[in-house]
Enzyme design. Structure first.
Site, PDB file in Angstrom:
ATOM      1  N   ASP A  46       0.828  -1.211   0.000  1.00 14.02           N
ATOM      2  CA  ASP A  46       0.000   0.000   0.000  1.00 14.02           C
ATOM      3  C   ASP A  46       0.864   1.264   0.000  1.00 14.02           C
ATOM      4  O   ASP A  46       0.712   2.134   0.866  1.00 14.02           O
ATOM      5  CB  ASP A  46      -0.939   0.030   1.217  1.00 14.02           C
ATOM      6  N   GLU A 229     -11.526   0.043  -1.917  1.00  8.48           N
ATOM      7  CA  GLU A 229     -10.678   0.640  -0.890  1.00  8.48           C
ATOM      8  C   GLU A 229      -9.519   1.410  -1.522  1.00  8.48           C
ATOM      9  O   GLU A 229      -9.439   1.590  -2.740  1.00  8.48           O
ATOM     10  CB  GLU A 229     -10.139  -0.441   0.044  1.00  8.48           C
TER      11      GLU A 229
END
Length: 478
Positions: A46, A229
């Site tokens: 991420d 997300e």
């Protein structure tokens, strides 16, 4: 070196990024000779990118942290919460965070330097099996720390102060923050994952916290536990749009993770994809959990699972579950970059950071260059430089663990495209090109890149159709 050895080398290669060079005089591709840049990878799940002077940093989940001066040769600075040096004594400093979220780690975070010159880490912690989560912020005078915790400012998964119950189908799981300035200089935070969707809050740059009396903020999309997300917003001054990047699906190797985008004239929406769909309609059906079929038609899919070899049993050449990206605009050179983590065919959950050049087509929609950045520049190409035999990937619009494999086409000097798909190709101007396959036109760009799989310089094409479908093409090296 044979192809299999080349693919083996790929496993130990590094990470890279990608840039769009803005030149007043565009050289021809013959003028630029690309060589193997010697990639050096890092593990940052991420990744969120920030630049401080001449150094780029990426921060990810579990406080994974890395830096580079050239976006090619990366140095791992920390690999876990216990080994991080950004927040010293982190378990004491964030004791309230870990106690509330019932965890001993942190998930995706974000870094930004505010106008006061200080650096801010926006961290998130989550229990995992429920939206029991927190968002908070820590501050430092230096990008590499040390950071001092300023506290939690948002919680989810519990009864609210007014006594009402938390509704996970409509309210957000407060993780995955991205904090950014809009074109007017206002500070915002977009955030959210699964649960009730993606939300945005206006922030107070004096405190680093959200402005008061906003609740969870404005909803942008999602709901009913749909798998959406990793929101990230990039403004493009030339198009005057805000681009909302998202990750659909699950992050694991069998989760079908893929990167999508929508855009708006305002940071807080409404956002539309390139087919005109309102992203507010992107949500699962009521009473469902992980309803991928309902959300798949929404958001322009830029990249998903793909392999550059048809035989999936022998290759690692390609990406599996690429996602949770950040982007960066280099003002000095007008370059756009997209940074994400990815897994690979036949390597299970092993993952690494990848950075690709990102550019915008004639309709103002972002495209990802098919191959990793290797110091290539966008140039004016001749027909002779473009023609040849290509491998073609259709990314589609689905959310699937299936790995897309290539088909074969021939791009000919007479403007025709022949092979498993037939059509034509032509220049729109010095920069843009169109490829039409079986009656569908993909507006995009040719760019000469270094191909680590073929270990040679070759031509690539990335294009997007009005139907919201992206294709990649890579020319075979003779």
């Amino acid at each position: 070196m044979n192809k299999r050895m080349g693919l083996y080398r790929f496993l130990s290669s590094t990470m890279l990024l990608i840039g769009l060079s803005a030149c007043s005089t565009m050289p021809t591709a013959v003028d630029q000779k690309l060589e193997d840049p010697g990639f050096k990878d890092v593990i940052v799940h991420d990744p969120s990118i920030i630049k401080d002077e001449e150094t780029y940093y990426i921060l990810g989940s579990h406080m994974q942290f890395a830096k580079t001066n050239d976006l090619i040769h990366w140095e791992q600075l920390s690999e876990s919460v216990p080994t991080n040096h950004l927040i010293p004594n982190i378990y004491d400093e964030l004791a309230e965070v870990f106690e509330f979220a019932k965890t001993d780690t942190l998930w995706a975070g974000d870094m930004i330097q505010l106008k006061n010159g200080k650096y801010y880490i926006y961290y998130s912690a989550c229990e995992g099996s429920s939206p029991l989560s927190v968002l908070g912020v820590a501050v430092s005078d230096h990008v590499e720390g040390p950071y001092k915790n300023e506290g939690i400012f948002l919680k989810s998964g519990i009864t609210k102060e007014d006594g009402s119950a938390f509704d996970a189908t409509k309210e957000p799981n407060v993780i995955d923050p991205h904090v950014f300035y809009d074109k007017e200089g206002k500070l915002w935070m977009v955030y959210g994952s699964y649960s009730g969707g993606i939300f945005i809050l206006e922030m107070d740059e004096e405190t680093g916290f959200p402005k008061e009396e906003q609740g969870y903020g404005t909803k942008l999309l999602g709901g009913n536990h749909s798998r959406i997300e990793g929101p990230y917003i990039q403004y493009n001054e030339e198009t005057d749009y805000y681009y909302l990047f998202l990750s659909y699906g699950g992050l694991a190797a069998d989760g079908g993770y893929n990167i999508r985008v929508a855009r708006s004239k305002n940071p807080d929406g409404p956002y539309l994809d390139n087919t005109g769909n309102s992203m507010l309609d992107a949500k699962g059906k009521e009473g469902t959990l992980f309803d991928d079929d309902s959300i798949a038609p929404y958001g322009t899919k830029l990249i998903g699972n793909h392999s550059w070899e048809k035989d999936l049993d022998i290759t690692n050449a390609g990406y599996v579950s690429p996602g949770h990206n950040s982007t960066y605009y280099e003002k000095e050179t007008s370059q756009y970059f997209i940074v994400f983590h990815t897994r690979f065919p036949n390597l299970g959950e092993q993952h690494s950071v990848r950075v690709h050049q990102m550019f915008f087509n004639e309709e103002g929609w972002p495209l990802i260059a098919p191959l990793r950045y290797a110091n290539e520049e966008l140039t004016k190409y001749t027909d002779k430089q473009v023609v040849g035999d290509y491998k073609l990937i259709f990314h589609g619009r689905d959310i699937t663990e299936e790995i897309k494999v290539p088909t074969e086409v021939k791009v000919k000097k007479n403007g025709k495209v022949e092979g498993e798909y037939a059509g034509k190709w032509y220049w729109s101007n010095d920069k843009y090109a169109n490829v039409t396959l079986n009656g569908i036109t993909y507006n995009g760009i040719f760019i000469s890149q270094w191909d680590e799989y073929q270990e040679a310089q070759t031509m690539a094409f990335s294009g997007l159709s009005e139907n919201g479908e992206t294709i990649f093409m890579i020319r075979n090296v003779e």
